[in-house]
Design an enzyme around this catalytic site. Structure first.
Site, short mmCIF file in Angstrom:
data_model
loop_
_atom_site.label_atom_id
_atom_site.label_comp_id
_atom_site.label_asym_id
_atom_site.label_seq_id
_atom_site.Cartn_x
_atom_site.Cartn_y
_atom_site.Cartn_z
N PRO A 65 29.70 71.23 -48.82
CA PRO A 65 28.54 71.78 -48.14
C PRO A 65 28.92 73.01 -47.32
O PRO A 65 29.82 72.95 -46.49
CB PRO A 65 28.07 70.65 -47.23
CG PRO A 65 28.93 69.47 -47.53
CD PRO A 65 30.11 69.94 -48.27
N GLU A 66 28.23 74.10 -47.57
CA GLU A 66 28.39 75.32 -46.78
C GLU A 66 27.14 75.47 -45.91
O GLU A 66 26.32 74.56 -45.85
CB GLU A 66 28.59 76.52 -47.70
CG GLU A 66 29.75 76.34 -48.66
CD GLU A 66 29.96 77.53 -49.60
OE1 GLU A 66 29.60 78.66 -49.24
OE2 GLU A 66 30.48 77.31 -50.71
#
Length: 289
Positions: A2-3
């Site tokens: 997850p960014e």
DNA sequence: AGGTCGACCTGGCAGC
DNA sequence: TGCTGCCAGGTCGACC
């Protein structure tokens, strides 16, 4: 992993669901995910606290608790935070791919709803900090968290500030984009996509970028991140939002994981190479060195 | 101060 | 089918 767009999607979901709920109990099946002081201390501190806010700083999730505390969560590569109404059956799959055994930490609220932290690779981390989220976000190093740079979707992220950071760095622009202490929230997927959108070669030294390139980069950086948030993030395999749903941005990727395919702009082949021990995807023609 | 590399983990997949 | 090796969205600490 997850960014920023994935973390932002989760934070927005959780904000609607857990604010003003009171923590009735917590459990942890893999204590190594708890940082520093450890499980018993964390459980004691969060017990009976009410959730007052849910914020994001870079890829960090900051859950504000009553009594000036913050529950810090970092999802690293494969972590997920999932909200669930009611109990979880012993063998219930939390979502596709994530089985019950991958849930390492669980908060139970007074209405019996739950917040689950699931992470197949066990890289994610949780901690409690004795300060409110805004102060933690401003100065994470003070609370033994990592140093965090500019927040790319904030007002503070002006072209001038961005350019100042870029011009003094002697390393490749892609590595600069991914350095959390310079700009917070960009990882391998979005760094590749942003550089493609700005037609800049990932291996070009940051300080060699022209002012026109910096300006283009500043613009595409914000545009790509905002678009990815509208699409609720990118699901390659593990990522799911707080309801267990996939994000839709994978369909919009122009270069990431598209080695061998045709470039959507010029028709030449997308290349994959190795940069700072990670995969980099780019078009050699649209992104000339 | 800045870079490079291994460590932390599991699961999926390609190749044999 | 089953084994082996490689790959993966991130970060940290040791070392030079």
């Amino acid at each position: 992993m997850p960014e920023l767009p994935e973390v932002e999607t989760i934070v927005r979901d959780l904000r609607k669901r857990i604010i003003s709920k009171k923590i009735k109990a917590s459990s942890c099946g893999y204590p190594r995910i708890i940082r520093d002081a450890g499980l018993a201390d964390l459980q004691r501190k969060i017990h009976s606290c009410v959730v007052t806010s849910v914020k994001r700083r870079g890829k960090n999730i900051l859950i504000g608790l009553s009594g000036k505390k913050t529950l810090w969560v970092h999802l690293r590569m494969t972590g997920n935070l999932l909200f669930k109404n009611g109990h979880l059956a012993p063998n219930e799959r939390v979502m596709s791919l994530v089985e019950r055994k991958h849930v390492h930490f669980e908060l139970c609220f007074d209405d019996n709803s739950r917040l689950l932290f699931a992470d197949p690779r066990k890289f994610g981390r949780v901690a409690v900090v004795d300060e409110e989220p805004d102060k933690v976000a401003k100065n994470p190093e003070r609370f033994l968290l990592a140093k965090l740079g500019l927040e790319p979707l904030s007002r503070m992220f002006s072209l001038r500030r961005f350019a100042m950071q870029i011009q003094k760095r002697n390393k490749a622009i892609k590595e600069v984009l991914m350095d959390q202490s310079i700009i917070a929230g960009i990882g391998n997927i979005y760094a590749s996509e942003i550089l493609f959108a700005a037609s800049i070669n990932p291996f070009k030294k940051a300080r060699d970028l022209t002012s026109e390139e910096i300006s283009r980069l500043h613009c595409s950086l914000r545009a790509i991140l905002k678009k990815a948030i509208r699409y609720r993030g990118t699901s390659i395999s593990d990522y799911r939002d707080a309801s267990g749903e996939k994000g839709a941005f994978a369909t919009q990727l122009q270069v990431y994981k598209r080695a061998g395919e045709k470039c959507s702009r010029c028709g030449n082949i997308i290349h994959k190479s190795r940069q700072a021990q990670r995969s980099t995807f780019y078009c050699k023609y649209c992104q000339k060195a």
